[in-house]
Design an enzyme around this catalytic site. Structure first.
Site, PDB file in Angstrom:
ATOM      1  N   SER A   1      12.837   1.436   6.510  1.00 48.90           N
ATOM      2  CA  SER A   1      12.550   0.011   6.409  1.00 48.90           C
ATOM      3  C   SER A   1      13.524  -0.756   7.288  1.00 48.90           C
ATOM      4  O   SER A   1      14.699  -0.380   7.414  1.00 48.90           O
ATOM      5  CB  SER A   1      12.680  -0.458   4.955  1.00 48.90           C
ATOM      6  OG  SER A   1      12.528  -1.865   4.865  1.00 48.90           O
ATOM      7  N   ARG A   2      13.038  -1.836   7.908  1.00 49.61           N
ATOM      8  CA  ARG A   2      13.926  -2.699   8.695  1.00 49.61           C
ATOM      9  C   ARG A   2      14.915  -3.415   7.778  1.00 49.61           C
ATOM     10  O   ARG A   2      15.977  -3.868   8.220  1.00 49.61           O
ATOM     11  CB  ARG A   2      13.107  -3.736   9.466  1.00 49.61           C
ATOM     12  CG  ARG A   2      12.103  -3.142  10.460  1.00 49.61           C
ATOM     13  CD  ARG A   2      12.763  -2.507  11.655  1.00 49.61           C
ATOM     14  NE  ARG A   2      11.810  -2.255  12.727  1.00 49.61           N
ATOM     15  CZ  ARG A   2      12.001  -1.367  13.691  1.00 49.61           C
ATOM     16  NH1 ARG A   2      13.095  -0.640  13.709  1.00 49.61           N
ATOM     17  NH2 ARG A   2      11.087  -1.189  14.636  1.00 49.61           N
TER      18      ARG A   2
ATOM     19  N   TYR B   1      13.278   2.738  12.094  1.00 50.05           N
ATOM     20  CA  TYR B   1      12.176   3.688  12.209  1.00 50.05           C
ATOM     21  C   TYR B   1      12.572   4.857  13.100  1.00 50.05           C
ATOM     22  O   TYR B   1      12.147   5.992  12.888  1.00 50.05           O
ATOM     23  CB  TYR B   1      10.939   2.989  12.761  1.00 50.05           C
ATOM     24  CG  TYR B   1      10.426   1.848  11.898  1.00 50.05           C
ATOM     25  CD1 TYR B   1      10.636   1.826  10.525  1.00 50.05           C
ATOM     26  CD2 TYR B   1       9.738   0.777  12.474  1.00 50.05           C
ATOM     27  CE1 TYR B   1      10.172   0.784   9.739  1.00 50.05           C
ATOM     28  CE2 TYR B   1       9.255  -0.268  11.691  1.00 50.05           C
ATOM     29  CZ  TYR B   1       9.486  -0.262  10.326  1.00 50.05           C
ATOM     30  OH  TYR B   1       9.017  -1.289   9.553  1.00 50.05           O
TER      31      TYR B   1
ATOM     32  N   ILE C   1       0.829  -1.203   0.000  1.00 47.00           N
ATOM     33  CA  ILE C   1       0.000   0.000   0.000  1.00 47.00           C
ATOM     34  C   ILE C   1       0.867   1.257   0.000  1.00 47.00           C
ATOM     35  O   ILE C   1       0.490   2.286  -0.583  1.00 47.00           O
ATOM     36  CB  ILE C   1      -1.000  -0.009   1.179  1.00 47.00           C
ATOM     37  CG1 ILE C   1      -2.172   0.936   0.894  1.00 47.00           C
ATOM     38  CG2 ILE C   1      -0.320   0.320   2.499  1.00 47.00           C
ATOM     39  CD1 ILE C   1      -3.386   0.685   1.745  1.00 47.00           C
ATOM     40  N   ALA C   2       2.056   1.172   0.591  1.00 45.85           N
ATOM     41  CA  ALA C   2       2.986   2.303   0.562  1.00 45.85           C
ATOM     42  C   ALA C   2       3.466   2.574  -0.863  1.00 45.85           C
ATOM     43  O   ALA C   2       3.758   3.720  -1.215  1.00 45.85           O
ATOM     44  CB  ALA C   2       4.174   2.032   1.481  1.00 45.85           C
TER      45      ALA C   2
ATOM     46  N   ASP D   1      -9.222  -5.898   7.769  1.00 48.49           N
ATOM     47  CA  ASP D   1      -8.505  -5.597   6.533  1.00 48.49           C
ATOM     48  C   ASP D   1      -9.399  -4.999   5.455  1.00 48.49           C
ATOM     49  O   ASP D   1      -9.078  -3.957   4.878  1.00 48.49           O
ATOM     50  CB  ASP D   1      -7.829  -6.863   6.002  1.00 48.49           C
ATOM     51  CG  ASP D   1      -6.749  -6.536   4.988  1.00 48.49           C
ATOM     52  OD1 ASP D   1      -7.040  -6.582   3.781  1.00 48.49           O
ATOM     53  OD2 ASP D   1      -5.621  -6.205   5.393  1.00 48.49           O
TER      54      ASP D   1
ATOM     55  N   LYS E   1      -5.346   2.597   7.603  1.00 51.18           N
ATOM     56  CA  LYS E   1      -6.460   1.965   8.291  1.00 51.18           C
ATOM     57  C   LYS E   1      -6.225   0.466   8.445  1.00 51.18           C
ATOM     58  O   LYS E   1      -5.507  -0.101   7.638  1.00 51.18           O
ATOM     59  CB  LYS E   1      -7.793   2.251   7.595  1.00 51.18           C
ATOM     60  CG  LYS E   1      -7.822   2.043   6.100  1.00 51.18           C
ATOM     61  CD  LYS E   1      -7.896   0.760   5.470  1.00 51.18           C
ATOM     62  CE  LYS E   1      -8.172  -0.570   5.568  1.00 51.18           C
ATOM     63  NZ  LYS E   1      -7.355  -1.532   4.884  1.00 51.18           N
TER      64      LYS E   1
ATOM     65  N   HIS F   1       0.511  -0.272  14.656  1.00 52.64           N
ATOM     66  CA  HIS F   1       0.116   1.124  14.446  1.00 52.64           C
ATOM     67  C   HIS F   1       0.185   1.973  15.711  1.00 52.64           C
ATOM     68  O   HIS F   1       0.642   3.116  15.676  1.00 52.64           O
ATOM     69  CB  HIS F   1      -1.292   1.189  13.847  1.00 52.64           C
ATOM     70  CG  HIS F   1      -1.356   0.783  12.411  1.00 52.64           C
ATOM     71  ND1 HIS F   1      -2.536   0.715  11.699  1.00 52.64           N
ATOM     72  CD2 HIS F   1      -0.380   0.414  11.548  1.00 52.64           C
ATOM     73  CE1 HIS F   1      -2.282   0.323  10.470  1.00 52.64           C
ATOM     74  NE2 HIS F   1      -0.981   0.122  10.344  1.00 52.64           N
TER      75      HIS F   1
END
Length: 320
Positions: free
Chosen positions: A37-38, A59, A16-17, A179, A98, A80
């Site tokens: 990003s990890r 982060y 989604i990013a 979802d 969301k 979140h």
């Protein structure tokens, strides 16, 4: 904000990013300056694809960047609260994908952080910002379909079962309701804005115990709603708002590009937007405008709406 454009960072370069980043080419009041990003390789690949100048492998480094004004949190639901809270405490505005949290208690905790830090926070219900959805709202407000008697909304796609994947893993807040089902609830709230007098739920579990398919029937004194979400099968993926004088039909409503207005069987009005991207730019542009104007909350997706969606999802889940 001191700047003419809001400087954005993305936390979590997932699917989604990618859509969110792609649509920045259509945002006039913001710019994408960082991604965290990890995974170093994943972050660098994402940054290269979307022309993002800064890549962080933690982060925490993104939170600490003084040249980032706003952070888009695009990680799985169960992270979140922690990540949005950390971003707010670092002085960043937050747009969180969301569902903003996985239960009402988490949302209340996050809202306290937003208030204490005096920072902007919005749930990423991008559907509410799409021109076709706003046109449908306009038609309803103008009385074009008369009193609303029914809302019918469904959202489902067949999702291959993976016990460890985000969709089906209970430890990652898996399940169709959080979802996809949230979108159907969001449509019901947008067009009715009231709690049901009573409701009925049918849930079919996956092997991991999470909800694979959910049908919700909301009953009111003067109307009713049927809302369905599924990982089992492709549903029509329409929202219909049905009134005494006609109805509005919105195909692929969560990413709506068009809507149609009918009187009995005749289509009497039709709207199509001419966007070039996926549609995330409408949401992003509005957040930029809010921040540039010094606002701490969205008028289109206020905290109260997020509260309602969390309340409804918890109410439905109790019936599982």
């Amino acid at each position: 904000m001191k700047h003419q454009k809001i400087r954005w960072g993305i936390l979590g370069p997932g699917a989604i990013a990618q859509q969110f980043a792609h649509d920045f080419q259509f945002v006039t009041k913001g710019e994408l300056v960082a991604v965290a990003s990890r995974s170093k390789e994943r972050g660098e690949a994402f940054a290269k694809e979307y022309g993002i100048p800064k890549v962080y492998n933690s982060y925490e480094a993104l939170y600490a960047d003084p040249e980032v004004d706003a952070i888009y949190v695009a990680t799985p639901h169960n992270f979140h609260l922690e990540q949005s809270s950390a971003a707010l405490k670092a002085g960043k505005a937050v747009l969180c994908e969301k569902p903003i949290t996985i239960n009402p208690a988490e949302l209340e905790e996050l809202l306290v952080v937003a208030k204490d830090t005096n920072q902007y926070l919005m749930e990423g219900m991008w559907t509410y910002f799409l021109p076709a959805i706003q046109k449908a709202q306009q038609w309803v407000d103008e009385g074009r379909i008369g009193t609303v008697h029914h809302i019918i909304s469904d959202f489902g796609y067949p999702v291959p079962f993976d016990a460890n994947g985000r969709m089906f893993n209970p430890d990652l807040a898996g399940g169709a309701l959080l979802d996809m089902g949230i979108y159907t609830l969001a449509m019901n709230w947008l067009f009715l804005k009231k709690d049901p007098d009573q409701f009925h739920v049918r849930m079919s579990p996956a092997q991991t115990g999470v909800d694979e398919e959910v049908t919700m029937h909301f009953e009111y004194a003067d109307c009713s709603s049927v809302l369905t979400t599924s990982f089992r099968c492709k549903l029509p993926n329409y929202t219909h708002i049905i009134g005494e004088k006609g109805y509005i039909s919105i195909p692929d409503f969560w990413r709506a590009k068009e809507c149609s207005l009918y009187e009995v069987e005749e289509r009497v009005d039709h709207f199509v937007d001419d966007r070039g991207g996926f549609g995330f730019n409408f949401e992003t542009e509005q957040v930029c405008e809010d921040l540039l104007a010094g606002r701490k909350e969205s008028a289109i997706m206020p905290h109260y709406y997020s509260r309602k969606l969390q309340e409804w999802m918890a109410m439905v889940a109790k019936k599982f």
